[in-house]
Design a protein around this motif. Structure first.
Motif, PDB file in Angstrom:
ATOM      1  N   VAL A 119       0.846  -1.248  -0.014  1.00  0.00           N
ATOM      2  CA  VAL A 119      -0.004   0.074  -0.151  1.00  0.00           C
ATOM      3  C   VAL A 119       0.929   1.189   0.157  1.00  0.00           C
ATOM      4  O   VAL A 119       0.512   2.118  -0.800  1.00  0.00           O
ATOM      5  N   PHE A 120       1.939   1.088   0.800  1.00  0.00           N
ATOM      6  CA  PHE A 120       3.001   2.401   1.041  1.00  0.00           C
ATOM      7  C   PHE A 120       3.579   2.561  -0.408  1.00  0.00           C
ATOM      8  O   PHE A 120       3.555   3.736  -1.098  1.00  0.00           O
ATOM      9  N   CYS A 121       3.953   1.598  -1.055  1.00  0.00           N
ATOM     10  CA  CYS A 121       4.556   1.693  -2.499  1.00  0.00           C
ATOM     11  C   CYS A 121       3.419   2.141  -3.592  1.00  0.00           C
ATOM     12  O   CYS A 121       3.597   3.315  -4.403  1.00  0.00           O
ATOM     13  N   GLU A 122       2.213   1.709  -3.432  1.00  0.00           N
ATOM     14  CA  GLU A 122       1.171   2.297  -4.604  1.00  0.00           C
ATOM     15  C   GLU A 122       0.954   3.538  -4.144  1.00  0.00           C
ATOM     16  O   GLU A 122       0.843   4.278  -5.311  1.00  0.00           O
ATOM     17  N   GLU A 123       0.737   4.167  -2.964  1.00  0.00           N
ATOM     18  CA  GLU A 123       0.744   5.535  -2.834  1.00  0.00           C
ATOM     19  C   GLU A 123       1.888   6.598  -3.352  1.00  0.00           C
ATOM     20  O   GLU A 123       1.726   7.553  -3.804  1.00  0.00           O
ATOM     21  N   ARG A 124       2.994   5.937  -2.981  1.00  0.00           N
ATOM     22  CA  ARG A 124       4.106   6.822  -3.512  1.00  0.00           C
ATOM     23  C   ARG A 124       4.217   6.721  -4.901  1.00  0.00           C
ATOM     24  O   ARG A 124       4.491   7.747  -5.412  1.00  0.00           O
ATOM     25  N   ARG A 125       3.788   5.737  -5.505  1.00  0.00           N
ATOM     26  CA  ARG A 125       3.777   5.559  -7.001  1.00  0.00           C
ATOM     27  C   ARG A 125       2.901   6.650  -7.534  1.00  0.00           C
ATOM     28  O   ARG A 125       3.078   7.367  -8.826  1.00  0.00           O
ATOM     29  N   ARG A 126       1.778   6.662  -6.810  1.00  0.00           N
ATOM     30  CA  ARG A 126       0.875   7.944  -7.378  1.00  0.00           C
ATOM     31  C   ARG A 126       1.242   9.242  -7.032  1.00  0.00           C
ATOM     32  O   ARG A 126       0.782   9.994  -7.822  1.00  0.00           O
ATOM     33  N   GLN A 127       2.444   9.406  -6.262  1.00  0.00           N
ATOM     34  CA  GLN A 127       2.993  10.640  -6.394  1.00  0.00           C
ATOM     35  C   GLN A 127       4.243  10.716  -7.212  1.00  0.00           C
ATOM     36  O   GLN A 127       4.989  11.693  -6.785  1.00  0.00           O
ATOM     37  N   ASN A 128       4.250   9.924  -8.127  1.00  0.00           N
ATOM     38  CA  ASN A 128       5.344   9.730  -8.984  1.00  0.00           C
ATOM     39  C   ASN A 128       6.764   9.522  -8.348  1.00  0.00           C
ATOM     40  O   ASN A 128       7.909   9.732  -8.758  1.00  0.00           O
ATOM     41  N   ASP A 129       6.692   8.871  -7.151  1.00  0.00           N
ATOM     42  CA  ASP A 129       7.968   8.282  -6.417  1.00  0.00           C
ATOM     43  C   ASP A 129       8.064   6.827  -6.643  1.00  0.00           C
ATOM     44  O   ASP A 129       7.418   6.131  -6.109  1.00  0.00           O
ATOM     45  N   TRP A 130       8.937   6.733  -7.683  1.00  0.00           N
ATOM     46  CA  TRP A 130       8.922   5.082  -8.194  1.00  0.00           C
ATOM     47  C   TRP A 130       9.788   4.438  -7.498  1.00  0.00           C
ATOM     48  O   TRP A 130       9.714   3.193  -7.536  1.00  0.00           O
ATOM     49  N   LEU A 131      10.544   4.760  -6.713  1.00  0.00           N
ATOM     50  CA  LEU A 131      11.507   3.913  -5.708  1.00  0.00           C
ATOM     51  C   LEU A 131      11.660   4.805  -4.592  1.00  0.00           C
ATOM     52  O   LEU A 131      12.682   5.239  -4.159  1.00  0.00           O
ATOM     53  N   PRO A 132      10.501   4.642  -3.702  1.00  0.00           N
ATOM     54  CA  PRO A 132      10.357   5.338  -2.513  1.00  0.00           C
ATOM     55  C   PRO A 132      11.522   4.737  -1.260  1.00  0.00           C
ATOM     56  O   PRO A 132      11.852   3.564  -1.442  1.00  0.00           O
ATOM     57  N   GLU A 133      11.844   5.864  -0.683  1.00  0.00           N
ATOM     58  CA  GLU A 133      13.083   5.174   0.235  1.00  0.00           C
ATOM     59  C   GLU A 133      12.329   4.918   1.540  1.00  0.00           C
ATOM     60  O   GLU A 133      11.172   5.730   2.148  1.00  0.00           O
ATOM     61  N   VAL A 134      12.709   4.025   2.512  1.00  0.00           N
ATOM     62  CA  VAL A 134      12.217   3.570   3.787  1.00  0.00           C
ATOM     63  C   VAL A 134      13.272   3.669   4.776  1.00  0.00           C
ATOM     64  O   VAL A 134      14.475   3.551   4.132  1.00  0.00           O
ATOM     65  N   SER A 135      13.092   3.763   6.028  1.00  0.00           N
ATOM     66  CA  SER A 135      14.183   3.834   7.151  1.00  0.00           C
ATOM     67  C   SER A 135      14.043   2.630   7.915  1.00  0.00           C
ATOM     68  O   SER A 135      12.997   2.354   8.717  1.00  0.00           O
ATOM     69  N   LEU A 136      14.910   1.718   7.981  1.00  0.00           N
ATOM     70  CA  LEU A 136      14.885   0.650   8.563  1.00  0.00           C
ATOM     71  C   LEU A 136      15.164   1.014  10.130  1.00  0.00           C
ATOM     72  O   LEU A 136      16.253   1.719  10.277  1.00  0.00           O
ATOM     73  N   PRO A 137      14.404   0.369  11.049  1.00  0.00           N
ATOM     74  CA  PRO A 137      14.861   0.670  12.393  1.00  0.00           C
ATOM     75  C   PRO A 137      16.281   0.003  12.719  1.00  0.00           C
ATOM     76  O   PRO A 137      16.477  -1.104  12.394  1.00  0.00           O
ATOM     77  N   GLY A 138      16.784   0.426  13.980  1.00  0.00           N
ATOM     78  CA  GLY A 138      18.152   0.135  14.273  1.00  0.00           C
ATOM     79  C   GLY A 138      17.938  -1.002  15.161  1.00  0.00           C
ATOM     80  O   GLY A 138      16.730  -1.696  15.559  1.00  0.00           O
ATOM     81  N   GLY A 139      18.862  -1.602  15.824  1.00  0.00           N
ATOM     82  CA  GLY A 139      18.950  -2.846  16.602  1.00  0.00           C
ATOM     83  C   GLY A 139      18.911  -4.090  16.078  1.00  0.00           C
ATOM     84  O   GLY A 139      18.772  -5.127  16.846  1.00  0.00           O
ATOM     85  N   GLY A 140      19.576  -4.350  14.932  1.00  0.00           N
ATOM     86  CA  GLY A 140      19.965  -5.584  14.332  1.00  0.00           C
ATOM     87  C   GLY A 140      18.516  -6.424  14.319  1.00  0.00           C
ATOM     88  O   GLY A 140      17.525  -5.698  14.140  1.00  0.00           O
ATOM     89  N   ARG A 141      18.706  -7.666  14.571  1.00  0.00           N
ATOM     90  CA  ARG A 141      17.603  -8.499  14.717  1.00  0.00           C
ATOM     91  C   ARG A 141      16.894  -8.709  15.866  1.00  0.00           C
ATOM     92  O   ARG A 141      16.041  -9.546  16.041  1.00  0.00           O
TER      93      ARG A 141
END
Lengths: 163, 163
Positions: free
Chosen positions: B141-163
């Motif tokens: 859903v996040f990717c779909e919404e971003r594509r609608r804004q012409n953001d074809w390769l959206p960036e996401v921030s991984l949380p820290g703390g390893g596994r």
């Protein structure tokens, strides 16, 4: 998935794979390659071609993949071909395949290393303001017609006789 | 050319690059990666990922590219990213980028070699008949919404703390 991903597996029906059309397009391709080469508008090699098309897709007019039997054993080459094909489609770059890598290499290669890496050849655009030459124009029309038949990577037959 | 080819160059406007959204999507991504890994539905590495997606695009549910600063010097990697991005778009595979390769590697890597090649990670589909888990569904859903804004390769921030 869409049909284009399956181009390498599913060959077009025999009815639209006319030998005459393939040969005529092959003649145009040879002409276009020789003409482009005389103007330094040729790029030979999978890596170099992928580099140029991803950096500046608008500079690329035509893409040729050489998919002979040897290619079928080379997984990395197959992967690159599939990715390049997808990229060309997205960026309106006409693309064809030839099954005779040696013949393609003889036309475009003037160095020994190029003979080995002629699996992908690009024709870049002529300087701004000038027109595509007739041979290239014919090839664009050929590709467009084939795409209309769902043939996303049409095969052309290069004529023999080297350069 | 189309806008997608320029994703690496032209960042999306600040207004749609909400930190909160990026972090929330990053949390979902970590969840989805860990869950997929526990079911052996993870592929790590540019070559292995490209191989699987070109051979069977329908088997791929999600693609992650790690585009940190190091990547900017690696032309071959940039080429592969651009080609993979194009292929994902053509085949309806959701794709995001993360800028922290090390963090991605810590989540998916259980071998030393994987830590070095975590520039591309795929999540393949669960067995037929089962549903995408909620985290993956959120990411789609996040990717779909971003594509609608012409953001074809959206960036996401991984949380820290390893596994």
């Amino acid at each position: 998935t869409n049909q284009r991903s399956e181009t390498f597996q599913n060959k077009a029906p025999a009815s639209i794979k006319s030998d005459t059309l393939m040969k005529s397009a092959g003649k145009s391709l040879k002409e276009a390659l020789l003409s482009a080469q005389s103007e330094q508008r040729i790029t030979v090699g999978v890596y170099e071609s992928a580099k140029i098309m991803t950096e500046d897709p608008d500079s690329v007019s035509f893409c040729v993949l050489a998919t002979d039997e040897e290619f079928e054993c080379d997984i990395a080459l197959q992967i690159h071909f599939t990715l390049i094909q997808s990229f060309c489609f997205d960026n309106d770059i006409s693309i064809v395949r030839v099954s005779d890598t040696q013949r393609l290499a003889e036309i475009v290669g003037d160095k020994a290393e190029q003979l080995e890496d002629a699996h992908c050849v690009l024709i870049t655009n002529p300087s701004e303001g000038s027109w595509d030459e007739p041979a290239l124009e014919k090839l664009h029309v050929f590709c467009e017609e084939r795409r209309r038949q769902n043939d996303w990577l049409p095969e052309v037959s290069l004529p023999g006789g080297g350069r």
